[in-house]
Scaffold this motif. Structure first.
Motif, mmCIF file in Angstrom:
data_model
loop_
_atom_site.group_PDB
_atom_site.id
_atom_site.type_symbol
_atom_site.label_atom_id
_atom_site.label_comp_id
_atom_site.label_asym_id
_atom_site.label_seq_id
_atom_site.Cartn_x
_atom_site.Cartn_y
_atom_site.Cartn_z
ATOM 1 N N ILE A 162 0.867 -1.177 0.000
ATOM 2 C CA ILE A 162 0.000 0.000 0.000
ATOM 3 C C ILE A 162 0.902 1.225 0.000
ATOM 4 N N ARG A 163 0.872 1.977 -1.077
ATOM 5 C CA ARG A 163 1.808 3.093 -1.265
ATOM 6 C C ARG A 163 1.125 4.408 -0.873
ATOM 7 N N LEU A 164 1.373 4.865 0.348
ATOM 8 C CA LEU A 164 0.723 6.065 0.865
ATOM 9 C C LEU A 164 1.475 7.351 0.529
ATOM 10 N N GLY A 165 2.636 7.246 -0.100
ATOM 11 C CA GLY A 165 3.397 8.454 -0.394
ATOM 12 C C GLY A 165 3.781 8.615 -1.845
ATOM 13 N N THR A 166 3.439 7.658 -2.690
ATOM 14 C CA THR A 166 3.901 7.661 -4.085
ATOM 15 C C THR A 166 3.337 8.836 -4.874
ATOM 16 N N GLY A 167 4.207 9.549 -5.577
ATOM 17 C CA GLY A 167 3.820 10.743 -6.312
ATOM 18 C C GLY A 167 3.581 10.497 -7.782
ATOM 19 N N ASN A 189 6.457 7.877 2.906
ATOM 20 C CA ASN A 189 7.506 8.817 2.513
ATOM 21 C C ASN A 189 7.763 9.751 3.689
ATOM 22 N N PRO A 190 8.764 9.436 4.522
ATOM 23 C CA PRO A 190 9.018 10.245 5.721
ATOM 24 C C PRO A 190 9.557 11.632 5.387
ATOM 25 N N GLY A 191 9.361 12.554 6.331
ATOM 26 C CA GLY A 191 9.803 13.927 6.131
ATOM 27 C C GLY A 191 11.292 14.076 5.982
ATOM 28 N N ASN A 192 12.085 13.145 6.554
ATOM 29 C CA ASN A 192 13.544 13.293 6.459
ATOM 30 C C ASN A 192 14.074 13.033 5.053
ATOM 31 N N VAL A 193 13.215 12.588 4.148
ATOM 32 C CA VAL A 193 13.588 12.507 2.735
ATOM 33 C C VAL A 193 13.688 13.912 2.136
ATOM 34 N N TYR A 194 12.912 14.842 2.682
ATOM 35 C CA TYR A 194 12.803 16.190 2.118
ATOM 36 C C TYR A 194 13.472 17.263 2.974
ATOM 37 N N VAL A 195 13.642 16.972 4.268
ATOM 38 C CA VAL A 195 14.374 17.843 5.186
ATOM 39 C C VAL A 195 15.200 16.941 6.097
ATOM 40 N N ARG A 196 16.510 17.106 6.066
ATOM 41 C CA ARG A 196 17.353 16.253 6.900
ATOM 42 C C ARG A 196 16.966 16.393 8.376
#
Length: 483
Positions: free
Chosen positions: A125-130, A442-449
């Motif tokens: 189940i892909r809850l973050g896929t763009g 898709n956790p936030g640390n992918v976009y902000v360290r």
């Protein structure tokens, strides 16, 4: 680290299970697929993959160790130390791992590699896929279009800047957004990522600093970092990127350009206001700071169209404008475009010809047909309605199950909801626990360290049933980790 996901044990065979595992790993090593220095998956991971007792794995690895093919090293795990070439030849084969590690293109961070790998599993189940769900992609309409072939297409190379017919159509399409661009100022590229790569290769020096919103999709890809660039985050508020300190930052950090997604920002879903867009363009004019405007989500509005793109209010050739069909018609088309001053477009098209000799002529033909036939306008209306329905469905679930756990924005378009978890929790542990239960985040640390409080939720890919099941279970996992 490699895994045996493409091969399974034959448990009805007379060959013992440990022997089958031994022969599988031996063949990988002897055929050179697992080169010297390759790390063998951990015993517990192999046992889980093969669905056998750990003792069976220990026995098989013991045989491989006795044969001199693998060796356990403290701090490094079990690695390949020999293969057929090094056993039979006096000169050992090249250590391909050393080549892999010395390449100039930086690898994705581990969590992104994990996400990319998990996305190949159809049961996840892909809850973050763009990207649009396969059920929303117009495959049948595309097939009909190719079968009707109202206009002949070529299988040869296109012009350096791309199909002139497509560029003429895009010139008309962009007028509706307020962008005046002649075909000669448009370059067809193989998606947005290639556009960024061409810009990094053709326009920037190593050591340059790229400004971007914090958080930003650009942190999840290493196209600029691999070209020796530095990324510097600029804060946002509810209207978009803050412009007040841009001049000071440019002087302090030798800023080369600004990358921004004004419409339905990735990952926050933010829509930059009209006033903020005007402020941003004016500040960048004053500071002589070029802008890359990424507008791949601009057509995906729900109730009203977004403010005019930055490019539409740019009268000095300051903005390089990027668009794409990947988010609206299908990622497999790999067709996007860059709009900018002709000398810049000429430079980028020259580099593109050196790297791939032009984007797919079939894909360019398909996009041209969609634009000229009216299919695109018809399709995008349906996609907007479907995405709005999915957004509302997702918000209802969040209201019912996350009210005491998190806060979130309600996007006016695009794919994303930026979920802020109230309590700081070990985000990597949440990711791992969810993935173990078949839910990909898709956790936030992918976009902000070092971000430990955000998740990028997407309502565009998972089915409604999957969204409900996945989000409810996610709320339970967050509660468990918050205790």
């Amino acid at each position: 680290m490699l895994s045996p996901e493409e091969w399974t044990l034959n448990k009805s065979s007379q060959t013992p299970l440990h022997q089958q595992i031994y022969e599988y790993i031996q063949s990988k090593i002897m055929n050179g697929e697992w080169s010297i220095g390759t790390r063998i998956p951990a015993q517990r991971d192999l046992a889980k993959k093969f669905q056998v007792n750990r003792s069976t794995i220990v026995y098989a690895l013991g045989e491989l160790t006795a044969d001199g093919l693998i060796e356990s090293k403290v701090g490094k795990g079990t690695i390949v130390v020999n293969n057929t070439w090094s056993l039979l030849a006096s000169t050992p084969p090249p250590d391909w791992n050393s080549y892999v590690k010395s390449g100039s293109y930086q690898p994705n961070i581990q969590i992104i590699q994990d996400i990319n790998k998990a996305e190949t599993n159809p049961k996840i189940i892909r809850l973050g896929t763009g990207e649009l769900s396969p059920e929303l992609l117009p495959a049948e309409k595309m097939q009909q279009m190719f079968q009707s072939r109202s206009r002949m297409f070529s299988l040869g190379y296109s012009e350096p800047k791309g199909s002139i017919h497509l560029r003429e159509l895009l010139s008309e399409y962009l007028k509706a957004k307020g962008i005046i661009a002649s075909p000669s100022s448009i370059l067809i590229v193989s998606g947005g990522l290639q556009a960024l790569q061409l810009i990094s290769l053709g326009l920037l020096h190593r050591g340059s600093t790229i400004f971007l919103e914090t958080p930003s999709y650009l942190n999840s890809v290493h196209v600029f970092q691999s070209a020796g660039m530095n990324l510097f985050g600029i804060p946002m508020d509810h209207e978009g990127l803050l412009t007040d300190s841009l001049g000071r930052f440019k002087r302090q950090h030798n800023g080369a350009l600004l990358y921004t997604i004004p419409s339905f920002h990735n990952p926050t879903g933010m829509l930059m206001s009209s006033n903020r867009r005007i402020d941003l363009v004016n500040v960048c004019k004053k500071e002589r700071l070029p802008i890359i405007e990424d507008d791949v989500y601009g057509d995906l509005w729900f109730d009203r169209s977004p403010p005019a793109p930055l490019k539409a209010i740019d009268n000095q050739g300051l903005v390089l404008y990027m668009g794409s069909m990947s988010k609206t018609v299908g990622p497999g088309l790999r067709i996007g475009w860059i709009v900018g001053p002709e000398p810049v477009i000429d430079r980028l098209s020259d580099i593109k010809m050196q790297t791939d000799y032009g984007s797919s002529s079939l894909s360019q033909f398909a996009v041209a047909e969609w634009l000229s036939s009216g299919f695109y306008d018809e399709h995008i209306k349906k996609i907007r309605a479907e995405l709005k329905c999915r957004r509302d469905f997702t918000i209802d679930i969040l209201n019912a199950h996350f009210k005491d756990l998190a806060s979130w924005n309600i996007p006016e378009g695009g794919f994303y909801i930026w979920l802020c978890i109230h309590k700081q929790i070990p985000i990597r542990k949440l990711f791992a626990k969810a993935l173990n239960e078949g839910i990909l985040l898709n956790p936030g640390n992918v976009y902000v360290r070092n971000d430990q409080q955000h998740l990028r939720l997407s309502y565009c890919y998972a089915s409604l049933g999957q969204l409900k099941k996945g989000l409810i279970r996610l709320s339970e996992l967050i509660q468990e980790l918050s205790k």
